[in-house]
Design an enzyme around this catalytic site. Sequence first.
Site, PDB file in Angstrom:
ATOM      1  CB  SER A 201      30.132  36.920  35.469  1.00  0.00           C
ATOM      2  OG  SER A 201      29.537  36.931  36.747  1.00  0.00           O
ATOM      3  CG  HIS A 254      33.513  35.513  38.603  1.00  0.00           C
ATOM      4  ND1 HIS A 254      34.142  36.742  38.719  1.00  0.00           N
ATOM      5  CD2 HIS A 254      32.247  35.783  38.183  1.00  0.00           C
ATOM      6  CE1 HIS A 254      33.294  37.702  38.378  1.00  0.00           C
ATOM      7  NE2 HIS A 254      32.146  37.141  38.047  1.00  0.00           N
TER       8      HIS A 254
END
EC number: 3.4.21.105
Length: 276
Positions: A201, A254
Site C-alpha cells: 500500500s 500510506h
Amino acid sequence: MLMITSFANPRVAQAFVDYMATQGIILTIQQHAQSDVWLADESQAGRVRAELARFLENPADPRYLAASWQSGQTNSGLRYQRFPFFATLRHNAGPFTWAILLICIAVFILQNLLGDQPVMIWLAWPYDPSLQFEAWRYFSHAFMHFSLMHILFNLLWWWYLGGAVEKRIGSGKLVVITVISALLSGFVQHQFSGPWFGGLSGVVYALMGYVWLRGERDPQSGIYLQRGLILFSLVWLIAGWFDVFGMAIANGAHVAGLATGLAMAFVDTLHGRKRA
C-alpha cells in the site's frame, strides 16, 4: 502534428474529438495500443489541453454526448477490439507490473501454507541490528499481505496504476517509483510501529500521488487519475488515522508513500513547466 493524449477506450477518445470539432478545432485519432489523439495545428495546443483537463474531470457531461450527435458520428465506424479477461489484464500491464504482482501472490500463498511468522522472519524490515545489511528487507516487506481483501485491494490498484505508468512512461520509471517508495514508506512505518508490517500500500499510495499530479501538470504524459479517486484515497487515509475501520492499517506507510509520489511527480514535471 502533436500528440495530445491517449485513451484506453476509443469511444471516450471519439467523444473528446467530436466536442473539439464543435469548438472549431480538428483532432484526429490514430489506433495503436490505445487511441492516440493528435492535433495538426500546434498553435492551438494550449486551448486543447485546457479543454482536455475539463473533459477528464467529467467525460459523461451531456455536452460531450450532444457534440457527438451534432457531428452526426455517435456511431464513428471504429472497430473495437474485444479482449478476453486475461488478455485485457496482460494488455494493460508491463513485465515489471506483472513480476511484482506474481511475487506478491507467491508470497501470500507461502504465508497461508507456512504461516505469517516464518515468512516475516525472512522478509520483514530488519528487526535486529545483525540484519541491517540484508538489503532486500528494505523492500521485501511490500510483498507480504495478511488477508485476501488486503492483497486484492493492493494488487488491483498496482495493476491499474503501475500498469499505466509502465505502459505510458516506461518500466524504468515504475522501478524507480517502486524502489524509492517502498524504502521510504517502510522507513516511516518502522518508526511508527516497529518492523512487523507488510503490504504494497505504501507503493500504491505513491503511484496514486504520482499519477494524479503527473496527469495534472503534464497531460501529454498520457497518465491521469480522476480527482474523485484521489479524493477517495485521501478519505481512506484520514479514516485510517482515526481507526474508523477497526483494522491495523499502516498509516505511516500510506502518508509517506503519497508524499513520495507527489514529490517525484513534481520533480519530473518541473523542467517542462519552467520551459513552458
